[in-house]
Enzyme design. Structure first.
Site, PDB file in Angstrom:
ATOM      1  CG  ASN A 191      52.300  67.910  46.161  1.00  0.00           C
ATOM      2  OD1 ASN A 191      52.584  66.671  45.989  1.00  0.00           O
ATOM      3  ND2 ASN A 191      52.776  68.604  47.481  1.00  0.00           N
ATOM      4  CB  CYS A 202      56.905  63.058  48.989  1.00  0.00           C
ATOM      5  SG  CYS A 202      56.169  63.855  50.284  1.00  0.00           S
ATOM      6  CG  HIS A 203      60.392  66.588  52.033  1.00  0.00           C
ATOM      7  ND1 HIS A 203      60.868  67.779  51.649  1.00  0.00           N
ATOM      8  CD2 HIS A 203      59.119  67.088  52.183  1.00  0.00           C
ATOM      9  CE1 HIS A 203      59.918  68.738  51.436  1.00  0.00           C
ATOM     10  NE2 HIS A 203      58.903  68.413  51.887  1.00  0.00           N
TER      11      HIS A 203
END
Lengths: 465, 465, 465, 465
Positions: free
Chosen positions: C150, C172-173
């Site tokens: 990030n 991204c989860h």
């Protein structure tokens, strides 16, 4: 077991109905009603009988309730799916579509998509589809519409233009043949058994019958890189995926072709056209491959005459009668068509990626939004989402755009019932290259005249009589 | 009095230089240096002498300091304006461009914009313009570049592609003729004296030499509405604005035309093409108007031979010599060209609206951004801002797009020095309709061969020798 | 068995590396080298040891060769995949990012994506990623790059901007949690066992950490229609998918949240935000949910302090040491992360649809092309193709656009090393609403000062010292 | 002499009617009928009398026939132009628009464009304008519609959305003030007499009351380059173009401002906002300049109270009465308004470039098509063609987009009579930054309640009573 209703417009279909009923029979997890509607009601009745024979077959997994309806609205009522597969007018009109231009030196290998025949067919079809769209909007607005009728692009366009919320897509199997062709390439160049076409991953985009493959891979191997070597060997004599090799004698079968056009286009543009050669040539200046029957023969593809279609249909009706009466046993087995596979995905039984025709909403960023294009789409629970396609090579993009815009012009002219605008699209067809304006107009007039009973209620034909 | 420097690339121009020098002489409020640069230095020297004769003339309002430079960079140094007007290669190469295709049945009326001749000319011109762009970027990045060289679209494209901050536009007077034609229409249909062309308000858009007028008005009157009546009278025999009427005998002057193509296109598409008929026909399938010399004659336009151009040039050189030496007096009077008018606007002396060629940045929303288009633009203090054009009729938009994308493909192929991609654009030219691929390739090879000395430094010509 | 090389930039990762190594160990059909590279080399060495312990475990299906490299280029050489997961600078700098703004009344729940902390983190990260992009372009241009760092959007943007041919995507989860939440909804509203999240079909789009779900279905049932009833019951006390219910005591865990923000946003906009509440609130005017810690508490989400992160990291290092040394046994089991699943698809082992971050090329037609967006994509043999997303509701689209353009402005300012433009994006952050310009500038100066050692080589910090 | 009919909707206007009648009186070459229509018929009658007094004045060049109509349709019948200038509801409702939010700490300097007041005003205005659009479509579809009513953007949007063929544009003089300001800059920095504003060439774009100048030149000189020096001198104390200098005492006149906001924005974004500071601040987070009256005072702009407007109106009515009765002599002189100048251009009397509001069709390529934007346009014979504007700096573009999309959301909500969507746009207004959702909703409810008689026929106000 999902209980659904599928309305089948054109449910008297001579050939495709059987294939579809078989596929439904061997698809697990769905059952319900197949509502057959056809202006030729006896044909629908015959298919109902065939359907019932299939139900009775031991190989059948899912039984369906076949019902014949007199009225379109009744067939549509409560439908979850609507399949549309009609012949606009009869083979008599198609005869004019395909063969009248020959007097002017314009030949067509199919005559139902673009070119002079495609324009006339569109003129007959759009008003009918406007009616379908209005009925769907009123009776079953949430149903999924699967279109099989040609001209595919313009039928799909009509549905969305008349009823923007429609959930419709157009299915065509031409791209499957290109996958089969690539399967042969993998077989020959990699020295492996011919893979199943589903194992060939492709990115195809364009407009129906004029799609292009920009990426093709088999388990990590780039198949497009193998094409030059494959073509070196096969360009001269052609190669047909349906016979696993050289393609010399097509005279008996006007649907076959040797992929020589496809190979020639690949050499020029670096992209593999996905549709069959018979279709491709109709989107290109006719001097290239479709100058005359002799040129077509040289390029190893057939011109499908309407007489052949009539003969073929007579045989199919005969066969249908025998199937319906039990004189001939039904063959319950899965075809290569994908309609039932897509239906299952739409019912929430897993995602499927397949190429279908819907309006551009971003999947071909270089094409105007709203133009009907054919690309990969993800079929999922109640949704069809287009996948953004690779950009086409500039020269190919131009050919696709040009044909797409001819179709848009043609559709717009038909929608507005503007004979001048229709003629503007008629004369701008690549197949019309070489015909002076006055002759083009004479041909247009003749063709309109030949199909007049199907046009007069919709168009002002003053000056065309 | 604004003191400026204008660099004139191609300053040895035989004809246009004189016109421009005259316009500069009668334009008040500007003075300074005209930096002449030409690979034919004696021609530049001759123009310097003519310029000095103009300075000495009593009608001259603004005197200019004419300087001949040996090096491009020196001419550009400190320039506020750069005029580019060159002939890529010589008339020998142009002879191949225009006449080699005739052996294959491909005729061209001009041969410097699109069609086979346009492609070859572009192949020679782009590398030269890449050099200009790099020099401008380095030496005079803030100068305004006025391009007059053909192929206009591709020259302008090159400047912007190589140096995106360039302040360039391409000027062409073809649209003025359409205004003159409309002035005749106003005169005849309204029964008034023929108005000045500047009083005819138009909205024109498209690509250079293939622009279309979607709105034309004279003091509150819609002129396009008057066209059907006007055409009724004049279609058969044609009408030339330059002779105020019927246009029967063009055999002597290959630059003239009877607007019969323009009238025919208007009848079909409802939009008035703005360029001269000789240009228009090169953007259309050659079977329509340019099938052969006889067809051209029927449609009342001439095919400009390169022999004619050579003869004309010889006369112009002779005349230039006489003007330079004083054997013939100079004529100091304003022409209809707009370059000096636009220069004044750019210097902050009032807004002017005129149609020029720059990359699309919104002025034609239906065309891809970045494609060089010709539309109205507002010329103002150090700025050229495009005016958003009316949408073109669908069928016309398709023709324009198709040609614009052929040019993009051609430019891309040249930029990448990719002979295959150049050939893809070559064969997709509308003028090439009807020529089979193998013949098209043979023609391409012959044409490349004929202009090889100008190509070999830039392209890999293996296989073209 | 496919033999591949994966370069792991940030291979000394304290937590994620372990998860990934486990996933690799239980993924059949792939093996090869994991090239670990980290500026903290001992950390990479430690992970190598853990990897070898995993190799030795009986549950391991695929063994990998773990190699630690000193130089980035050596790690990248020959790589088929590159995983990027770094911490730009240290937790000291992150402390300034997150907590300095608090003095000015600006609170952040995460501080690594947008808001003042996101801007400063981007300033440190982009120059590093520019280096990665250049190295990839030179050493392994055909490798697939999986980014986990990030700010996700701006890292992905940098890779594509510096090296346009890069084959990169950002994973991204966050969206998985929304699927879990919907799984709870299905469970409670339909009275069925909680479904696996993979069975919940969704259409999510937006930008990373600010994505929105426009369609959510479970086996033919519309889940969004069930939300109002579900929310009626749970809005007041919140609902956490991770505890299957009410969410009252988060004080111990700053990563948890009660979905109360998500439910509030759904009631206002009719679309379900897909990211966790802690992330969502940072994209909105801070007066709504993030005015101060008390407001956050009321809305049932935690503010993650950097002290907490430090403590957590210390524990993880300790645990890693124990795993490496064998004091603690490794746990070889599959996580919910999808990286290895996507890798298999890219290697040609079947299609997968998942949501990832790549530049917009049509998948969000309402957003400018080139902006990095998060949508569903089809992962297939050597290709990631975005799926065109449903349009967002107008008001949501505006919020997404506004944040996306702040990020674009921020990136552009960083790319150009233009402190004024960076500040323009800083002050336009929704979290900065309410702070006057002079105070905003003072804060910016303080934050830049705190992270100066990581900035001074790239930016002209005159006036910021 | 062109004989035309102009319908004036809101023809009882207290102030603007007089200005317009004067301008018409001194404009040569046009005459005809001014059809006055107003729901306050006596006010229209009074203007008729004033008009007749103007007719009788010796300075009058063109006399007009003033007719008062009872019915809108009769006024519109046969109109060539329609001027729209209405006050939706009364100053009582405007009082609620402007002052109710103050109880919640939300201040507005104008309150008629955006912010909470703008939203409520839009709710009252759109249904009225829908009626106008339908009447125009039926009665005078070819007339040119000149809109002066605020909210300008949303009025113009309504006309085009209801009747897409409408020929409408919105006129606003805010940009003229920016030109005057630039004229002062030229005067002071160049040491020349203050130029006429028409000599200042600008490129302005954005949305009404939030436009930005990206280029400003005076006879070859770049004025934006002079701004830093000018601002250095004047930032602290402000500078008002209307008093040629320092701007210290505005307490008496709530319409004045010191351009301090404008100068502050220029320093941050490098672009000069074109509207007055009172308007600009309403498009920005209220913490910046409009936090409270004291902050406004510090930034040197006034908050226009509705009490002040009422007082001002009473004076104007008094003055109108005196003008109508002859107690006070009429002043026949040209104002700075451009409506009559634009009308002449539309009648074919020469091109004019001016900035007006119309839907985006390419003039701001970075904004969605169809959004109403304000840019330069070329006014010509029966045409208004937008000029493609320079791109805005990224951060400014984001602010403009955000506000434009709030307006689109607001309009869409109103069009659909969807109170939730209207509230979504209400709460997303930059002026609402800092107000929690529940308080925002309470304010919305109060404001809706205060203006209910004007809303109840159109909206379902259940829950708002």
């Amino acid at each position: 077991m999902k209980n659904i209703k599928l309305a089948y417009i054109g449910g008297g279909s001579k050939m495709w109905a059987r294939v579809f009923m078989n596929d439904l029979a061997v698809t697990p997890g769905m059952c319900g009603e197949i509502a057959l509607y056809d202006i030729d009601k006896p044909a629908a009745e015959r298919n109902k009988k065939i359907g019932e024979r299939i139900n009775a077959d031991s190989r059948t997994v899912s039984k369906w309730n076949y019902v014949v309806y007199d009225k379109l609205e009744d067939a549509l009522k409560g439908a979850d799916f609507v399949a549309c597969s009609i012949l606009p007018a009869t083979f008599e009109e198609m005869h004019a579509d395909v063969h009248f231009p020959e007097k002017y030196g314009i030949y067509q290998s199919v005559g139902d998509t673009v070119g002079p025949g495609g324009v006339l067919r569109a003129m007959r079809t759009v008003p009918i589809y406007e009616g379908f769209a209005r009925a769907i909007a009123e009776v079953c607005p949430k149903a999924w519409i699967i279109n099989f009728t040609n001209p595919m692009t313009i039928c799909t366009k009509t549905l969305y233009d008349v009823f923007p919320q429609v959930k419709a897509f157009g299915c065509c199997h031409e791209v499957f043949h290109a996958q089969e062709f690539l399967s042969c390439v993998a077989h020959e160049e990699l020295g492996i058994p011919r893979p199943d076409r589903h194992e060939i991953s492709i990115d195809a985009s364009g407009i129906n019958h004029f799609t292009w493959i920009t990426q093709a891979r088999y388990k990590g191997t780039d198949l497009l890189e193998l094409l030059p070597s494959f073509m070196e060997k096969h360009f001269e004599k052609g190669y047909s995926e349906s016979v696993n090799g050289g393609a010399h004698d097509f005279h008996g079968d006007p649907f076959r072709y040797g992929n020589k056009v496809k190979m020639d286009l690949f050499r020029r543009y670096g992209a593999l056209a996905a549709a069959g050669d018979r279709h491709l040539v109709e989107f290109l200046d006719n001097s290239r491959y479709l100058k005359d029957p002799k040129t077509a023969e040289k390029w190893l593809f057939g011109l499908t005459t309407v007489d052949y279609r009539k003969k073929q249909q007579a045989e199919r009706i005969k066969e249908s009668d025998m199937l319906a009466s039990g004189q001939k046993p039904v063959e319950v087995e899965r075809s290569d068509e994908e309609a039932t596979v897509l239906m299952q995905a739409l019912l929430g039984k897993g995602k499927v990626v397949s190429n279908v025709n819907i309006p551009n909403r971003g999947q071909m960023p270089d094409m105007p939004l709203g133009v009907v294009v054919e690309t990969n789409c993800v079929f999922d629970d109640d949704s069809v989402k287009p996948v953004v396609a690779n950009p086409l090579p500039l020269a190919v993009r131009n050919l696709v755009y040009q044909n797409a815009m001819n179709i848009e012009t043609c559709y717009h002219g038909i929608k507005e019932r503007n004979m001048d605008e229709i003629f503007a699209s008629f004369i701008n067809q690549p197949l019309m290259a070489g015909l002076p304006v006055d002759k083009a107009h004479a041909l247009f007039k003749e063709m309109v005249g030949a199909t007049k009973p199907y046009l007069k209620d919709y168009y002002n034909l003053k000056g065309y009589e």
